[in-house]
Design a protein around this motif. Structure first.
Motif, short mmCIF file in Angstrom:
data_model
loop_
_atom_site.label_atom_id
_atom_site.label_comp_id
_atom_site.label_asym_id
_atom_site.label_seq_id
_atom_site.Cartn_x
_atom_site.Cartn_y
_atom_site.Cartn_z
N ARG A 99 0.85 -1.25 0.17
CA ARG A 99 0.04 0.09 -0.07
C ARG A 99 0.76 1.31 0.01
O ARG A 99 0.37 2.17 -0.67
N LYS A 118 3.78 1.84 -1.20
CA LYS A 118 4.41 1.83 -2.67
C LYS A 118 3.24 2.36 -3.43
O LYS A 118 3.82 3.15 -4.39
N LYS A 119 2.01 1.90 -3.64
CA LYS A 119 1.19 2.30 -4.47
C LYS A 119 0.73 3.65 -4.13
O LYS A 119 0.92 4.44 -5.25
N GLU A 129 3.86 6.12 -5.43
CA GLU A 129 3.87 6.10 -6.86
C GLU A 129 2.80 6.82 -7.53
O GLU A 129 2.98 7.45 -8.57
N GLU A 182 -7.11 5.62 -9.58
CA GLU A 182 -6.61 4.75 -9.26
C GLU A 182 -6.98 4.14 -7.77
O GLU A 182 -6.45 3.64 -6.91
#
Length: 250
Positions: A118, A120-121, A124, A157
């Motif tokens: 989570r 990293k998501k 990014e 997203e």
């Protein structure tokens, strides 16, 4: 009204902007499990003074430190303290430098050790959101165009955009017009003109957009305690596009 800066004034801003960007490059090697945000603050402060700059956050409306450090569910304006950061954390380091009266403002979210899925998501997505916002900046575009492309991407997203805090004009004054919100409708709002200088700094939450300010009157956190990430650049509108002023030289 947004202040229009001459090419000479923008040139005068460059040292502060480059210094702020270089500070983020410098601090990255220190972003490791076990360091405290107070130690990060001390390193940034010393580096800033050593290079002939002034840390703009220090004593700004009473802010007690030289840098903002926002960990995990802290959205922005985190005050450095003695708590250690841990493996898997994310931390936004927000640097503003002053040189010869001009401000340069930039921030980056760093991974502490190995990022979790989570973390990293959301990081990014925030990084890409800033890139998309910058991509539409040119004379004749509008503030709404910037906000729209960021909002559409982030919500696509399945994340959310913080609405209470925004980008801003910058120059001899830390925060000036225009306000650059990270949501909106294409074609809406102020039209961009050559010589405008402002930040884009989308704050992206993994969960809902709602935030609250803690009792210290500075630290902003997500109400649902979901992770939040942010990236920021200082930008100048050029003849036919945009220049990122906060690019490092080291």
């Amino acid at each position: 009204m947004a202040l229009i800066k001459t090419s000479e004034e923008i040139d005068q801003m460059r040292p502060a902007c480059i210094h702020a960007a270089n500070t983020l490059v410098m601090i990255e090697e220190y972003i490791r499990p076990g360091i405290t945000t107070n130690q990060i603050n001390e390193i940034v402060h010393d580096y800033t003074i050593k290079h002939g700059a002034t840390p703009a956050p220090l004593n700004y409306h009473g802010f007690p430190k030289s840098v903002c450090t926002s960990v995990n569910h802290v959205v922005c304006h985190g005050i450095p303290a003695d708590k250690k950061i841990k493996d898997g954390d994310i931390i936004n380091v927000d640097v503003t430098s002053i040189i010869h009266g001009w401000h340069g403002d930039t921030s980056k979210t760093f991974y502490v050790g190995t990022p979790k899925v989570r973390a990293k998501k959301v990081t990014e997505i925030a990084r890409k959101a800033l890139e998309l916002g910058i991509s539409v900046v040119k004379p004749g575009a509008t503030l709404g165009d910037i906000g729209h492309i960021i909002q559409q991407y982030v919500e696509g997203e399945k994340c959310s955009v913080v609405r209470e805090y925004c980008g801003h004009g910058i120059g001899r004054v830390f925060h000036e017009e225009p306000q650059v919100v990270h949501y909106g409708k294409p074609g809406a709002g102020m039209a961009l003109k050559k010589g405008m200088v402002f930040t884009i700094e989308p704050m992206v939450n993994f969960g809902r957009a709602a935030v609250k300010v803690l009792s210290d009157d500075w630290t902003v956190v997500t109400r649902d305690k979901s992770l939040s990430a942010q990236f920021e650049h200082t930008l100048a509108v050029t003849d036919d596009g945009v220049e990122i002023l906060t690019l490092p030289t080291i």
